[in-house]
Design an enzyme around this catalytic site. Sequence first.
Site, mmCIF file in Angstrom:
data_model
loop_
_atom_site.group_PDB
_atom_site.id
_atom_site.type_symbol
_atom_site.label_atom_id
_atom_site.label_comp_id
_atom_site.label_asym_id
_atom_site.label_seq_id
_atom_site.Cartn_x
_atom_site.Cartn_y
_atom_site.Cartn_z
ATOM 1 N N THR A 26 28.469 30.451 21.368
ATOM 2 C CA THR A 26 29.438 29.350 21.391
ATOM 3 C C THR A 26 29.762 28.958 22.836
ATOM 4 O O THR A 26 29.357 29.614 23.789
ATOM 5 C CB THR A 26 30.754 29.759 20.699
ATOM 6 O OG1 THR A 26 31.396 30.768 21.487
ATOM 7 C CG2 THR A 26 30.496 30.294 19.298
ATOM 8 N N ARG A 32 22.547 43.857 37.493
ATOM 9 C CA ARG A 32 23.491 43.549 38.574
ATOM 10 C C ARG A 32 24.636 44.565 38.660
ATOM 11 O O ARG A 32 25.506 44.448 39.507
ATOM 12 C CB ARG A 32 24.041 42.141 38.360
ATOM 13 C CG ARG A 32 22.997 41.077 38.640
ATOM 14 C CD ARG A 32 23.276 39.752 37.953
ATOM 15 N NE ARG A 32 22.229 38.777 38.287
ATOM 16 C CZ ARG A 32 21.015 38.751 37.736
ATOM 17 N NH1 ARG A 32 20.674 39.643 36.828
ATOM 18 N NH2 ARG A 32 20.130 37.834 38.104
ATOM 19 N N HIS A 79 32.495 29.312 24.213
ATOM 20 C CA HIS A 79 33.544 30.208 24.722
ATOM 21 C C HIS A 79 33.175 30.737 26.110
ATOM 22 O O HIS A 79 34.033 30.850 26.986
ATOM 23 C CB HIS A 79 33.747 31.363 23.731
ATOM 24 C CG HIS A 79 34.781 32.352 24.147
ATOM 25 N ND1 HIS A 79 36.123 32.066 24.133
ATOM 26 C CD2 HIS A 79 34.671 33.627 24.596
ATOM 27 C CE1 HIS A 79 36.803 33.116 24.554
ATOM 28 N NE2 HIS A 79 35.943 34.079 24.842
ATOM 29 N N PHE A 109 34.851 38.361 44.223
ATOM 30 C CA PHE A 109 34.485 37.906 42.887
ATOM 31 C C PHE A 109 33.313 38.731 42.372
ATOM 32 O O PHE A 109 32.152 38.406 42.600
ATOM 33 C CB PHE A 109 34.130 36.418 42.911
ATOM 34 C CG PHE A 109 34.065 35.791 41.554
ATOM 35 C CD1 PHE A 109 35.220 35.376 40.926
ATOM 36 C CD2 PHE A 109 32.852 35.619 40.913
ATOM 37 C CE1 PHE A 109 35.171 34.790 39.662
ATOM 38 C CE2 PHE A 109 32.795 35.038 39.650
ATOM 39 C CZ PHE A 109 33.952 34.616 39.021
ATOM 40 N N VAL A 147 30.890 38.547 31.877
ATOM 41 C CA VAL A 147 30.935 37.525 30.844
ATOM 42 C C VAL A 147 29.485 37.225 30.479
ATOM 43 O O VAL A 147 28.714 36.754 31.314
ATOM 44 C CB VAL A 147 31.655 36.246 31.331
ATOM 45 C CG1 VAL A 147 31.776 35.241 30.196
ATOM 46 C CG2 VAL A 147 33.018 36.576 31.922
ATOM 47 N N ILE A 148 29.128 37.539 29.246
ATOM 48 C CA ILE A 148 27.754 37.389 28.796
ATOM 49 C C ILE A 148 27.700 36.277 27.756
ATOM 50 O O ILE A 148 28.484 36.261 26.802
ATOM 51 C CB ILE A 148 27.230 38.722 28.225
ATOM 52 C CG1 ILE A 148 27.300 39.798 29.328
ATOM 53 C CG2 ILE A 148 25.807 38.565 27.701
ATOM 54 C CD1 ILE A 148 27.034 41.200 28.855
ATOM 55 N N ALA A 191 38.017 39.321 30.998
ATOM 56 C CA ALA A 191 37.890 38.560 32.239
ATOM 57 C C ALA A 191 39.010 37.544 32.440
ATOM 58 O O ALA A 191 39.464 37.326 33.561
ATOM 59 C CB ALA A 191 36.528 37.866 32.276
ATOM 60 N N VAL A 192 39.479 36.929 31.370
ATOM 61 C CA VAL A 192 40.523 35.903 31.493
ATOM 62 C C VAL A 192 41.796 36.489 32.092
ATOM 63 O O VAL A 192 42.546 35.788 32.784
ATOM 64 C CB VAL A 192 40.794 35.240 30.123
ATOM 65 C CG1 VAL A 192 42.008 34.326 30.174
ATOM 66 C CG2 VAL A 192 39.568 34.457 29.674
ATOM 67 N N GLU A 193 42.038 37.767 31.888
ATOM 68 C CA GLU A 193 43.253 38.405 32.399
ATOM 69 C C GLU A 193 43.137 38.843 33.858
ATOM 70 O O GLU A 193 44.118 39.252 34.469
ATOM 71 C CB GLU A 193 43.611 39.621 31.526
ATOM 72 C CG GLU A 193 44.047 39.261 30.119
ATOM 73 C CD GLU A 193 42.909 38.875 29.184
ATOM 74 O OE1 GLU A 193 43.169 38.079 28.262
ATOM 75 O OE2 GLU A 193 41.765 39.349 29.362
#
Length: 179
Positions: free
Chosen positions: A74, A115, A76, A101, A69-70, A45-47
């Site tokens: 932590t 979802r 993170h 999005f 993003v699950i 996801a960050v990319e």
Amino acid sequence: MGTIKVGVVTARFNNEITEKLEEGAINYLESCDGVEIFAALVPGAVELPLACQAFLDAGCDGVVALGAVIRGETSHYDYVCNSVTDGITRLMLDYKKPIGFGVLTTENDEQALDRAGGKHGNKGEEAAQVVMEMIGLTNEIPAALKTASMMAKAKPAKSAKKASKPAAKAQKNKKKTRK
């Protein structure tokens, strides 16, 4: 308007979920007339924002960003969610082009699957719908304002004509009293 170019960027991380999101987005876009689809996979996801930017730089009218993003054990999760959200929002505002999005941010796999074609629909398809709607809207608003401006210049407003007539009568009356 011609051909509409739409990029679809999908994160490979959590691919059992993101592949379903991608399928929903592409199926929807294929059902739209005049849409050319470009697709890319990124590690996670960050990319997503960087790949979205590359599609916008290459001339896409909009992009669909898909990921999952699950939450883990932590913090993170929070950093990833914030990074992706901030990056995509900044790109939309900087480029003035829509990015759908379709990044799920869930507590567990079950919520994500719900979802990604489950009981809560397919958020990938919904993100593609948003992109198409926003492409139309962002093209429509400037055209509507331009038309309104042109119409205003072509015809003087009726209220302006009415206001000028009493002023002209007052000028005549002043001239008559001076004689």
